[in-house]
Design an enzyme around this catalytic site. Structure first.
Site, mmCIF file in Angstrom:
data_model
loop_
_atom_site.group_PDB
_atom_site.id
_atom_site.type_symbol
_atom_site.label_atom_id
_atom_site.label_comp_id
_atom_site.label_asym_id
_atom_site.label_seq_id
_atom_site.Cartn_x
_atom_site.Cartn_y
_atom_site.Cartn_z
ATOM 1 N N TYR A 1 -10.105 -0.366 2.747
ATOM 2 C CA TYR A 1 -9.477 -0.321 3.923
ATOM 3 C C TYR A 1 -9.320 1.174 4.383
ATOM 4 O O TYR A 1 -8.921 2.038 3.612
ATOM 5 C CB TYR A 1 -8.301 -0.832 4.160
ATOM 6 C CG TYR A 1 -8.413 -2.148 4.950
ATOM 7 C CD1 TYR A 1 -8.814 -3.348 4.388
ATOM 8 C CD2 TYR A 1 -7.911 -2.043 6.316
ATOM 9 C CE1 TYR A 1 -8.853 -4.499 5.586
ATOM 10 C CE2 TYR A 1 -7.775 -3.296 7.137
ATOM 11 C CZ TYR A 1 -8.371 -4.497 6.715
ATOM 12 O OH TYR A 1 -8.341 -5.421 7.440
ATOM 13 N N ASP B 1 0.822 -1.264 0.026
ATOM 14 C CA ASP B 1 0.099 0.111 0.001
ATOM 15 C C ASP B 1 0.772 1.329 -0.010
ATOM 16 O O ASP B 1 0.577 2.426 -0.628
ATOM 17 C CB ASP B 1 -0.936 -0.074 1.126
ATOM 18 C CG ASP B 1 -2.138 -0.855 0.918
ATOM 19 O OD1 ASP B 1 -2.426 -1.254 -0.004
ATOM 20 O OD2 ASP B 1 -3.097 -0.668 1.799
HETATM 21 NI NI NI Z 1 -7.238 -6.862 7.735
#
Ligand code: NI
Length: 644
Positions: free
Chosen positions: A383, A299
């Site tokens: 997320y 990420d």
């Molecule tokens: Ni997770």
């Protein structure tokens, strides 16, 4: 021209981005399809910075730009000097073929458009009875699951029920993957494992407005009031809070960074850390199903967390007397983009700092703890990652990653359950995965010359010196060189990782030091010869120590996107540089293990992981003795009181 020069550690400003990009685009040899992947203020080499602080020359302000020359399929690194009297090109270096810069968030948007414009993809949707206008397309980096000869992404698909924030992850399309060439921005292949399989219903996937249940009604207001304002001051990017001072930075790749952290002790400013950041975040999934098996993303290194940070809202993201700092990032064309209120700075009551009741007199002495919180939150697709740094009055620094958002989902068509995922409903699963963070901690404990080691507890065998068999002591392993400094956590023996300054002694003659206390962690569950383990070799150990080199910034190297691996920490430490009384950098790798729970759906309550840096013999006594006692409050609430 700027009227005042930025501090050498200031992150790049909007005007500087425009100037740097203008010059970078003039670099010789560039084609006509050039996009800007990242622009950052190049941090001065530490010796230059310290010399400037000492009254020496100001380091030259430089921008480091990574360009994508899409026509020529090459990445290009450009350095631009940003001067009072004008800007100039310092260098332009073409990356080797196959070295892929990270993916800009607007590049991902372009991928979505390319996928939705592809006839084969639209046909695949029609076969599943899905209207293309309702599809949520999400590109993922491909690692080594596609050839490195082209810049590629894999796009996965879900279906939305509406355009008002419906949770698309509740309707995954099973087995449909579009492979996209990012340089030409065209779909090169459609993999369709299950033509005709429509999306699941999405039932239970809505988290808006209470998720279909009425809001609870028994919450009363809570207010955080600091009538005289907070106890910190902000001067530009420098924050001073009681005896602490530091500079807050912002980086396109790492997001929030902390710099030049010091503590004033008895009138003397003592250095603790030159730079602290989370230099990488990698998330390997562990499910061999068709749309999940390849998922293992960096990420930070592939997507760049800086451009993904949220604009925070007072009263919602942050409560109390808040100071916000903006972050400046840029669009894919290089134009600056300001993210207002990206970094939150505030104080929190932190409960008990210390206390003792003297039994003889009944006297009670105590202090309440306060912590300074510096934080930001990044949204990476499904997320959210909160990055929270805490400074405390006892001299400790803590990092806490807060993980929330929506667990990633995949379609599921087999009648039986899989051990690699959790069913969330008919036709939908969420897969086992792990999140690994790597902190890069350039500690300077009372100066740059430091030594790293670890200490753990050993139980002494019974013998003449230990007749009761109860004695235990610390055992030290000094990291004489980099090969000795590849270490794992050992919670059972309280193994802690210390950095000391042997040139400075405390009142009992020990070297002053700070130690890293690991939080909960987990081993990587991928096989050692798996693609992601080769690409993220830094996962092999929790702790690495390197000798400071400004070029060594990220544990998996500068360009992990589509890289085969072995770059970064393993390569650097193969040199086995000596570490005693050197300028050392401590790298700490910690993992959040995630077997998803039903309670994580449809939106996940925060789960956290992190570490603490704590002084050990750095101070001669409890540094928080001088925190004044709290004022007793007027009255407390009677037990059983129920009004309203
Ligand atoms: Ni997770």
């Amino acid at each position: 021209m700027p009227e005042t020069q930025p501090h050498p550690l200031d992150s790049i400003g909007a005007d500087e981005i425009s100037r740097a990009v203008r010059v970078a685009r003039s670099a010789p040899g560039l084609g006509d399809r050039v996009q800007i992947v990242s622009v950052e203020a190049r941090e001065p080499v530490k010796t230059e910075y310290l010399a400037w602080k000492d009254g020496g020359l100001r380091p030259r302000r430089e921008a480091f730009c990574v360009l994508l020359d899409r026509g020529r399929r090459r990445g290009v690194e450009v350095v631009v000097a940003l001067g009072i009297d004008g800007d100039e090109l310092v260098s332009a270096l073409e990356l080797p073929a196959g070295a892929q810069p990270g993916i800009h968030n607007e590049e991902f948007v372009a991928v979505v458009d390319a996928v939705l414009a592809d006839d084969r993809y639209v046909e695949a949707l029609r076969r599943r009875g899905v209207d293309p206008a309702t599809v949520h397309v999400e590109p993922w980096s491909v690692g080594t699951f596609e050839p490195a000869t082209a810049r590629l992404a894999r796009a996965l698909s879900w279906v939305r029920a509406d355009d008002d924030g419906d949770n698309p992850y509740s309707r995954p399309l099973y087995g449909l993957v579009a492979v996209v060439d990012l340089d030409d921005m065209v779909v090169v292949r459609i993999d369709d494992d299950a033509p005709g399989t429509g999306p699941p219903s999405g039932e239970g996937g809505d988290y808006r407005g209470g998720g279909g249940r009425p809001y609870r009604t028994d919450l009363r207001p809570i207010s955080i009031i600091q009538p005289e304002g907070p106890s910190f001051t902000l001067d530009g990017r420098k924050v001073c809070w009681q005896k602490w001072d530091l500079r807050i930075g912002f980086h396109p790749r790492e997001g929030l960074t902390l710099h030049d952290i010091g503590y004033t002790d008895d009138g003397e400013r003592r250095s603790i850390c030159h730079r602290a950041s989370i230099a990488e975040l990698v998330i390997p999934y562990g499910d061999p199903s068709p749309t999940t098996h390849f998922k293992a993303v960096f990420d930070t290194g592939e997507y760049g967390l800086g451009s993904l940070v949220n604009s925070l809202q007072l009263g919602c993201d942050c409560l109390g007397e808040i100071a916000y700092l903006d972050a400046v990032t840029h669009a894919w064309d290089g134009s600056p983009v300001t993210i207002p209120n990206a970094i939150c700075v505030h104080e929190e009551d932190d409960n008990l700092l210390w206390k003792h009741t003297d039994e003889h007199s009944g006297r009670v002495d105590r202090a309440r703890s306060r912590r300074l919180v510096i934080s930001c939150i990044a949204t990476v697709g499904n997320y959210e990652y909160g990055f929270f740094w805490y400074l405390r009055q006892d001299g400790s620094i803590e990092f806490e990653a807060k993980l929330t958002g929506i667990v990633h989902t995949a379609g599921w068509i087999a009648p039986e359950r899989s051990p690699y995922s959790l069913p969330l409903g008919d036709g939908i699963v969420t897969s086992n995965h792990q999140h690994f963070f790597c902190a890069r901690l350039d500690l300077d404990i009372d100066g740059v010359e430091n030594t790293a080691f670890d200490v753990e507890a050993v139980s002494e065998p019974r013998g003449p010196g230990n007749p009761d068999g109860m004695a235990f002591r610390p055992e030290r392993l000094t990291y004489e060189s980099e090969s000795r400094a590849r270490r794992s956590v050992s919670p059972a023996t309280a193994r802690r990782f210390r950095v000391e300054n042997t040139g400075r002694r405390n009142r009992i003659g020990d070297a002053v030091s700070y130690e890293l206390i690991p939080g909960e962690s987990v081993e990587p569950m991928q096989q050692p010869d798996s693609s992601i383990r080769e690409r993220a070799r830094f996962l092999d150990h929790n702790v690495w120590v390197t000798r400071y080199d400004p070029a060594e910034r990220y544990p998996a190297g500068e360009y992990p996107n589509q890289a085969a691996g072995e770059d970064g920490l393993p390569r650097w430490t193969a040199a086995d540089r000596p570490l005693l009384d050197e300028d050392v950098v401590l790298w700490y790798v910690f993992g959040a293990h995630h077997f998803p729970r039903l309670e994580d759906w449809p939106v996940m309550p925060v789960t956290s992981c992190g570490f603490v840096l704590r002084p050990v013999g750095f101070f001669d006594y409890n540094p928080a003795l001088d925190v004044p006692p709290p004022e007793p409050a007027g009255h407390c609430r009677p037990v059983g009181a129920a009004d309203g």
